[in-house]
Scaffold this active site. Sequence first.
Site, PDB file in Angstrom:
ATOM      1  N   GLU A 117      45.943  31.940  32.402  1.00  0.00           N
ATOM      2  CA  GLU A 117      45.777  32.541  31.070  1.00  0.00           C
ATOM      3  C   GLU A 117      46.770  33.682  30.838  1.00  0.00           C
ATOM      4  O   GLU A 117      46.552  34.532  29.968  1.00  0.00           O
ATOM      5  CB  GLU A 117      44.336  33.058  30.867  1.00  0.00           C
ATOM      6  CG  GLU A 117      43.227  32.044  31.052  1.00  0.00           C
ATOM      7  CD  GLU A 117      43.129  30.990  29.941  1.00  0.00           C
ATOM      8  OE1 GLU A 117      43.987  30.991  29.035  1.00  0.00           O
ATOM      9  OE2 GLU A 117      42.198  30.162  30.016  1.00  0.00           O
ATOM     10  N   HIS A 141      38.864  38.261  30.915  1.00  0.00           N
ATOM     11  CA  HIS A 141      38.275  36.981  30.510  1.00  0.00           C
ATOM     12  C   HIS A 141      37.191  36.605  31.511  1.00  0.00           C
ATOM     13  O   HIS A 141      37.426  36.631  32.719  1.00  0.00           O
ATOM     14  CB  HIS A 141      39.367  35.905  30.460  1.00  0.00           C
ATOM     15  CG  HIS A 141      38.834  34.515  30.436  1.00  0.00           C
ATOM     16  ND1 HIS A 141      37.917  34.075  29.492  1.00  0.00           N
ATOM     17  CD2 HIS A 141      39.066  33.439  31.245  1.00  0.00           C
ATOM     18  CE1 HIS A 141      37.623  32.813  29.730  1.00  0.00           C
ATOM     19  NE2 HIS A 141      38.294  32.406  30.788  1.00  0.00           N
ATOM     20  N   HIS A 143      33.540  33.926  32.234  1.00  0.00           N
ATOM     21  CA  HIS A 143      32.711  32.785  31.840  1.00  0.00           C
ATOM     22  C   HIS A 143      31.260  33.249  31.753  1.00  0.00           C
ATOM     23  O   HIS A 143      30.513  33.142  32.726  1.00  0.00           O
ATOM     24  CB  HIS A 143      32.871  31.643  32.850  1.00  0.00           C
ATOM     25  CG  HIS A 143      34.226  31.007  32.828  1.00  0.00           C
ATOM     26  ND1 HIS A 143      34.522  29.855  33.519  1.00  0.00           N
ATOM     27  CD2 HIS A 143      35.368  31.348  32.175  1.00  0.00           C
ATOM     28  CE1 HIS A 143      35.790  29.520  33.300  1.00  0.00           C
ATOM     29  NE2 HIS A 143      36.327  30.421  32.498  1.00  0.00           N
ATOM     30  N   GLU A 171      21.916  48.543  18.767  1.00  0.00           N
ATOM     31  CA  GLU A 171      23.138  49.215  19.241  1.00  0.00           C
ATOM     32  C   GLU A 171      24.322  48.278  19.396  1.00  0.00           C
ATOM     33  O   GLU A 171      25.438  48.738  19.619  1.00  0.00           O
ATOM     34  CB  GLU A 171      22.913  50.045  20.518  1.00  0.00           C
ATOM     35  CG  GLU A 171      21.920  51.149  20.258  1.00  0.00           C
ATOM     36  CD  GLU A 171      21.782  52.182  21.358  1.00  0.00           C
ATOM     37  OE1 GLU A 171      22.628  52.246  22.250  1.00  0.00           O
ATOM     38  OE2 GLU A 171      20.791  52.936  21.278  1.00  0.00           O
ATOM     39  N   HIS A 212      33.535  28.083  26.541  1.00  0.00           N
ATOM     40  CA  HIS A 212      34.368  28.616  27.620  1.00  0.00           C
ATOM     41  C   HIS A 212      33.932  30.023  28.052  1.00  0.00           C
ATOM     42  O   HIS A 212      33.510  30.206  29.181  1.00  0.00           O
ATOM     43  CB  HIS A 212      35.833  28.578  27.142  1.00  0.00           C
ATOM     44  CG  HIS A 212      36.828  28.886  28.200  1.00  0.00           C
ATOM     45  ND1 HIS A 212      38.157  28.562  28.096  1.00  0.00           N
ATOM     46  CD2 HIS A 212      36.708  29.516  29.390  1.00  0.00           C
ATOM     47  CE1 HIS A 212      38.802  28.947  29.171  1.00  0.00           C
ATOM     48  NE2 HIS A 212      37.941  29.538  29.975  1.00  0.00           N
TER      49      HIS A 212
HETATM   50  O1  2HA Z   1      41.413  31.498  35.481  1.00  0.00           O
HETATM   51  O2  2HA Z   1      39.038  30.982  33.662  1.00  0.00           O
HETATM   52  O3  2HA Z   1      40.363  29.993  31.625  1.00  0.00           O
HETATM   53  C1  2HA Z   1      40.588  30.413  35.289  1.00  0.00           C
HETATM   54  C2  2HA Z   1      40.068  30.432  33.912  1.00  0.00           C
HETATM   55  C3  2HA Z   1      40.871  29.777  32.874  1.00  0.00           C
HETATM   56 ZN    ZN Z   2      38.266  30.558  31.717  1.00  0.00          ZN
END
Ligand code: 2HA
Ligand code: ZN
Length: 287
Positions: A117, A141, A143, A171, A212
């Site tokens: 990413e 990022h 999950h 809040e 995602h």
């Molecule tokens: O790095 O989460 O979106 C692995 C991921 C790709």
């Molecule tokens: Zn990811």
Amino acid sequence: MKISDIAVLQQFCTMCDDGVSLGWHERNAGNLSCRLTEDELGQFVPFIKSRPQEWVNIGVCEESLAGEFIMITGSGKYLKNVSCSPQDNVCIVEINKSGDAYRIIWGLEKGGRPTSEFPTHFIGHSVIKKKSGGAHRIIYHAHTPYTVALGHILPLDTNAFSKFLWLSECECCAVFPDGVGVLEWLLPGGTEIARASGRLLEGHEAVFWAFHGMLVSGTDFDYTFGLCHMIEKASQVAVTALSAAPNMKMRRKMTEENLTELAESLNVRLNQDVLKFQFTEEPFCFF
Ligand code: 2HA
Ligand code: ZN
């Protein structure tokens, strides 16, 4: 001084561990980056590779990042392994003078390259650097399972998603008063998701990627992690309440007046498009 004494690396490791402990980083899921200050970079000088690696084209160009140094997790690396061996799972990249290539100057000692990413982190850093006058330096990022679950049932629309989260937990509206930008499913790891996320980061600190996870930005590690945690927690409350509610109909909700009163008490300006949004679709029209 040992590498493990460097504060920014310690904070980077702690944030990876925190995300892992909440179940957000199965396998190699997720990635983290920090645009370093001169002072932070200076602490790495004794550890920098004596022979820097080749320049690698990024595929996108951001002149505003020319000459910057970014600490970032490696492609395919597991975030659970970052804190025990950061030198094998994280790297520092230098951005070239035209803002379109990087080279690794520290880390990934057993080989590798920055996260898949990377284009999203790269464009993201350019956007948040410009809009914050340089104050915002973190892109993350994760999950996040409840947010992903909510994405299976809510309209994939920025105003709908943001309003539902604001109404889920008191809040929220003060922590993300611009709302959460929502993206439909896009192929992970490419320049398309990077450009689309960059556009949403211009107006929001957090972006949701359907099916995602979350992409969040902020000034420092605590701020950025806290934002992601708040969104995920509100999603957990929402999914739990929806699951318990007969016919998924919530019995009550916070009112627009509650949201406005809270925002005013904390001196925060709410995104008016989110505030005005009304759910008309079952099952979100509430009792
Ligand atoms: O790095 O989460 O979106 C692995 C991921 C790709
Ligand atoms: Zn990811």
